[in-house]
Design a protein around this motif. Sequence first.
Motif, PDB file in Angstrom:
ATOM      1  N   GLY A 186     -49.150 -13.000  38.872  1.00 44.27           N
ATOM      2  CA  GLY A 186     -48.494 -11.956  38.095  1.00 44.27           C
ATOM      3  C   GLY A 186     -48.147 -10.745  38.930  1.00 44.27           C
ATOM      4  O   GLY A 186     -47.056 -10.177  38.806  1.00 44.27           O
ATOM      5  N   LEU A 187     -49.069 -10.331  39.817  1.00 41.05           N
ATOM      6  CA  LEU A 187     -48.798  -9.192  40.694  1.00 41.05           C
ATOM      7  C   LEU A 187     -47.655  -9.514  41.644  1.00 41.05           C
ATOM      8  O   LEU A 187     -46.749  -8.692  41.844  1.00 41.05           O
ATOM      9  CB  LEU A 187     -50.059  -8.832  41.481  1.00 41.05           C
ATOM     10  N   ALA A 188     -47.688 -10.708  42.228  1.00 39.07           N
ATOM     11  CA  ALA A 188     -46.626 -11.103  43.156  1.00 39.07           C
ATOM     12  C   ALA A 188     -45.272 -11.148  42.450  1.00 39.07           C
ATOM     13  O   ALA A 188     -44.263 -10.667  42.977  1.00 39.07           O
ATOM     14  CB  ALA A 188     -46.948 -12.463  43.771  1.00 39.07           C
ATOM     15  N   ALA A 189     -45.241 -11.723  41.250  1.00 39.28           N
ATOM     16  CA  ALA A 189     -43.983 -11.820  40.508  1.00 39.28           C
ATOM     17  C   ALA A 189     -43.458 -10.441  40.130  1.00 39.28           C
ATOM     18  O   ALA A 189     -42.246 -10.187  40.184  1.00 39.28           O
ATOM     19  CB  ALA A 189     -44.185 -12.674  39.258  1.00 39.28           C
ATOM     20  N   LEU A 190     -44.356  -9.531  39.751  1.00 40.53           N
ATOM     21  CA  LEU A 190     -43.939  -8.175  39.400  1.00 40.53           C
ATOM     22  C   LEU A 190     -43.342  -7.463  40.611  1.00 40.53           C
ATOM     23  O   LEU A 190     -42.302  -6.796  40.512  1.00 40.53           O
ATOM     24  CB  LEU A 190     -45.133  -7.387  38.859  1.00 40.53           C
ATOM     25  N   LEU A 191     -43.976  -7.615  41.772  1.00 36.85           N
ATOM     26  CA  LEU A 191     -43.456  -6.992  42.993  1.00 36.85           C
ATOM     27  C   LEU A 191     -42.120  -7.618  43.396  1.00 36.85           C
ATOM     28  O   LEU A 191     -41.211  -6.921  43.863  1.00 36.85           O
ATOM     29  CB  LEU A 191     -44.475  -7.136  44.124  1.00 36.85           C
ATOM     30  N   MET A 192     -41.993  -8.930  43.218  1.00 37.28           N
ATOM     31  CA  MET A 192     -40.719  -9.599  43.511  1.00 37.28           C
ATOM     32  C   MET A 192     -39.611  -9.068  42.611  1.00 37.28           C
ATOM     33  O   MET A 192     -38.485  -8.832  43.053  1.00 37.28           O
ATOM     34  CB  MET A 192     -40.859 -11.110  43.321  1.00 37.28           C
ATOM     35  N   LYS A 193     -39.928  -8.889  41.348  1.00 37.28           N
ATOM     36  CA  LYS A 193     -38.934  -8.405  40.389  1.00 37.28           C
ATOM     37  C   LYS A 193     -38.502  -6.982  40.730  1.00 37.28           C
ATOM     38  O   LYS A 193     -37.317  -6.638  40.660  1.00 37.28           O
ATOM     39  CB  LYS A 193     -39.515  -8.461  38.980  1.00 37.28           C
ATOM     40  N   MET A 194     -39.462  -6.147  41.118  1.00 36.41           N
ATOM     41  CA  MET A 194     -39.146  -4.768  41.489  1.00 36.41           C
ATOM     42  C   MET A 194     -38.320  -4.719  42.771  1.00 36.41           C
ATOM     43  O   MET A 194     -37.447  -3.869  42.929  1.00 36.41           O
ATOM     44  CB  MET A 194     -40.440  -3.972  41.667  1.00 36.41           C
ATOM     45  N   ARG A 195     -38.581  -5.643  43.685  1.00 35.94           N
ATOM     46  CA  ARG A 195     -37.904  -5.624  44.986  1.00 35.94           C
ATOM     47  C   ARG A 195     -36.502  -6.221  44.916  1.00 35.94           C
ATOM     48  O   ARG A 195     -35.563  -5.699  45.513  1.00 35.94           O
ATOM     49  CB  ARG A 195     -38.741  -6.395  46.009  1.00 35.94           C
ATOM     50  N   THR A 196     -36.346  -7.321  44.186  1.00 38.89           N
ATOM     51  CA  THR A 196     -35.076  -8.050  44.193  1.00 38.89           C
ATOM     52  C   THR A 196     -34.229  -7.822  42.955  1.00 38.89           C
ATOM     53  O   THR A 196     -33.015  -8.020  42.997  1.00 38.89           O
ATOM     54  CB  THR A 196     -35.328  -9.559  44.328  1.00 38.89           C
ATOM     55  N   GLY A 197     -34.871  -7.450  41.830  1.00 32.48           N
ATOM     56  CA  GLY A 197     -34.117  -7.321  40.589  1.00 32.48           C
ATOM     57  C   GLY A 197     -33.759  -8.655  39.967  1.00 32.48           C
ATOM     58  O   GLY A 197     -32.956  -8.714  39.030  1.00 32.48           O
ATOM     59  N   ASP A 198     -34.349  -9.743  40.462  1.00 29.85           N
ATOM     60  CA  ASP A 198     -34.037 -11.069  39.932  1.00 29.85           C
ATOM     61  C   ASP A 198     -34.560 -11.220  38.511  1.00 29.85           C
ATOM     62  O   ASP A 198     -35.507 -10.546  38.093  1.00 29.85           O
ATOM     63  CB  ASP A 198     -34.654 -12.157  40.814  1.00 29.85           C
ATOM     64  N   SER A 199     -33.954 -12.131  37.776  1.00 29.44           N
ATOM     65  CA  SER A 199     -34.379 -12.411  36.406  1.00 29.44           C
ATOM     66  C   SER A 199     -35.701 -13.166  36.416  1.00 29.44           C
ATOM     67  O   SER A 199     -36.093 -13.776  37.419  1.00 29.44           O
ATOM     68  CB  SER A 199     -33.316 -13.239  35.686  1.00 29.44           C
ATOM     69  N   ASP A 200     -36.391 -13.144  35.267  1.00 29.49           N
ATOM     70  CA  ASP A 200     -37.647 -13.886  35.148  1.00 29.49           C
ATOM     71  C   ASP A 200     -37.422 -15.378  35.370  1.00 29.49           C
ATOM     72  O   ASP A 200     -38.257 -16.067  35.962  1.00 29.49           O
ATOM     73  CB  ASP A 200     -38.261 -13.658  33.768  1.00 29.49           C
ATOM     74  N   GLU A 201     -36.289 -15.869  34.903  1.00 26.56           N
ATOM     75  CA  GLU A 201     -36.004 -17.300  35.045  1.00 26.56           C
ATOM     76  C   GLU A 201     -35.874 -17.700  36.511  1.00 26.56           C
ATOM     77  O   GLU A 201     -36.397 -18.733  36.935  1.00 26.56           O
ATOM     78  CB  GLU A 201     -34.722 -17.644  34.284  1.00 26.56           C
ATOM     79  N   ARG A 202     -35.178 -16.869  37.298  1.00 22.14           N
ATOM     80  CA  ARG A 202     -35.009 -17.190  38.717  1.00 22.14           C
ATOM     81  C   ARG A 202     -36.347 -17.105  39.454  1.00 22.14           C
ATOM     82  O   ARG A 202     -36.662 -17.972  40.281  1.00 22.14           O
ATOM     83  CB  ARG A 202     -33.996 -16.235  39.352  1.00 22.14           C
ATOM     84  N   ILE A 203     -37.137 -16.074  39.171  1.00 21.26           N
ATOM     85  CA  ILE A 203     -38.433 -15.938  39.836  1.00 21.26           C
ATOM     86  C   ILE A 203     -39.349 -17.092  39.447  1.00 21.26           C
ATOM     87  O   ILE A 203     -40.085 -17.626  40.288  1.00 21.26           O
ATOM     88  CB  ILE A 203     -39.072 -14.585  39.488  1.00 21.26           C
ATOM     89  N   ALA A 204     -39.303 -17.499  38.180  1.00 26.25           N
ATOM     90  CA  ALA A 204     -40.119 -18.631  37.736  1.00 26.25           C
ATOM     91  C   ALA A 204     -39.753 -19.896  38.501  1.00 26.25           C
ATOM     92  O   ALA A 204     -40.622 -20.703  38.854  1.00 26.25           O
ATOM     93  CB  ALA A 204     -39.939 -18.844  36.233  1.00 26.25           C
ATOM     94  N   THR A 205     -38.468 -20.067  38.774  1.00 30.35           N
ATOM     95  CA  THR A 205     -38.027 -21.225  39.553  1.00 30.35           C
ATOM     96  C   THR A 205     -38.539 -21.146  40.981  1.00 30.35           C
ATOM     97  O   THR A 205     -38.972 -22.149  41.561  1.00 30.35           O
ATOM     98  CB  THR A 205     -36.488 -21.305  39.554  1.00 30.35           C
ATOM     99  N   LEU A 206     -38.516 -19.953  41.558  1.00 33.57           N
ATOM    100  CA  LEU A 206     -38.959 -19.783  42.943  1.00 33.57           C
ATOM    101  C   LEU A 206     -40.450 -20.063  43.101  1.00 33.57           C
ATOM    102  O   LEU A 206     -40.872 -20.664  44.095  1.00 33.57           O
ATOM    103  CB  LEU A 206     -38.644 -18.359  43.417  1.00 33.57           C
ATOM    104  N   VAL A 207     -41.247 -19.624  42.134  1.00 32.23           N
ATOM    105  CA  VAL A 207     -42.698 -19.817  42.250  1.00 32.23           C
ATOM    106  C   VAL A 207     -43.158 -21.084  41.536  1.00 32.23           C
ATOM    107  O   VAL A 207     -44.350 -21.385  41.510  1.00 32.23           O
ATOM    108  CB  VAL A 207     -43.459 -18.591  41.697  1.00 32.23           C
ATOM    109  N   GLN A 208     -42.198 -21.799  40.933  1.00 31.81           N
ATOM    110  CA  GLN A 208     -42.453 -23.112  40.333  1.00 31.81           C
ATOM    111  C   GLN A 208     -43.483 -23.056  39.204  1.00 31.81           C
ATOM    112  O   GLN A 208     -44.460 -23.805  39.184  1.00 31.81           O
ATOM    113  CB  GLN A 208     -42.890 -24.108  41.418  1.00 31.81           C
TER     114      GLN A 208
END
Length: 374
Positions: free
Chosen positions: A326-348
């Motif tokens: 959750g922390l990693a995904a939150l930091l990724m979202k803040m850094r890249t602005g990617d959607s939850d769906e794209r981040i979910a795909t990246l972290v599988q």
Amino acid sequence: MSDRDRVTRIMCINCNICVNTLRRYRALELNIRVTTLLCSWVYPQIITEDDYVCEACRDLAMISVNHSLQEISGIDDQQPGPSHRGHASVCVLCGCSILQRQSDRILRDNPTDLHQLMYTLIENRVAPRQVTETDKVCHPCWLRTQREARRTHDVNRPQSTIEEPSTADEPILAGVQSCVSNEEVRHAPNGLTLPDYRRAANNNNRCVFKDCNSTTLHGISDKLRAVVLSNHNYYIPKLARVCSEHLSSNLWETLYYSANSLDTFTADQVQHVFSFIKVNTTMDFENILEMDDRVFEYWIGFTKEKFNSILEEVPRINETRKGCLGLAALLMKMRTGDSDERIATLVQVPRRTLENSIDKIRKILCPKTWEFTS
């Protein structure tokens, strides 16, 4: 659907800032003189009953009306003038303030075909508002528009009569394989030119970013090369180096448009690309020690040491199920602005699982803010 998905952004009709959390006023419920002036500012947009203005724009309009009343008897003869915006540094797409955020100018000199397509997409989204030379978008919106433009460009691109068969193991070079054969690469006299890919100079004495004079240079792992090539269509050769500052920044997409980028590739460079397209770039944040250091910093913006220090300072994160994720995904979202769906795909992981993990971390890090927004 989560509460976050149901939120509708309310924009100021004049300066375009998001007023969901700001004091706002219905434009047509203001003094008739103020509304008339606002209509002239936002022309050719038409103010409707659903439109709002922020407090700063309302105050500017009231000051302007009061000043006019002191000079003339009324404002009936007032001609539409340039827009006076209460907030000048605003992303024209999402309405966030870009005063202290990385942003990108929409209109540029000598735009590429991809950039022209991005401009068209932005222009269509903000219509009937007109895009001006001073308009900018925040970096996350810029990246999202860039990805959409590339998808549109790929769909509209004429298909070759002879296509190379694609496999699941070669997602990064799908565009390259359809454009060139190994025989063409081997016999190209001056190198191979790829229309949609660019590269850095194969130089180990300077940072790949233009005009960077830093002497603290680092090598680039093949895993990071694969990520940059996949996300930005930009190849970093074997000898290329990057400085500490740019390694931690999130400016990789600027390399493609940089004046020092090249569009010719040698046979050795293409073979190098084929050598790392099967590199495993899976992001397993439950076992970050196994992740490549450069790829980790690319997505998170922090080194592993800094990330672990956050976990140590806030032990509740580790005590929470999938707290590290959750922390990693939150930091990724803040850094890249990617959607939850794209981040979910990246972290599988499933999108719902990801959203729940992010929400838990938000509650831990910002409990008071969460109570206010819930």
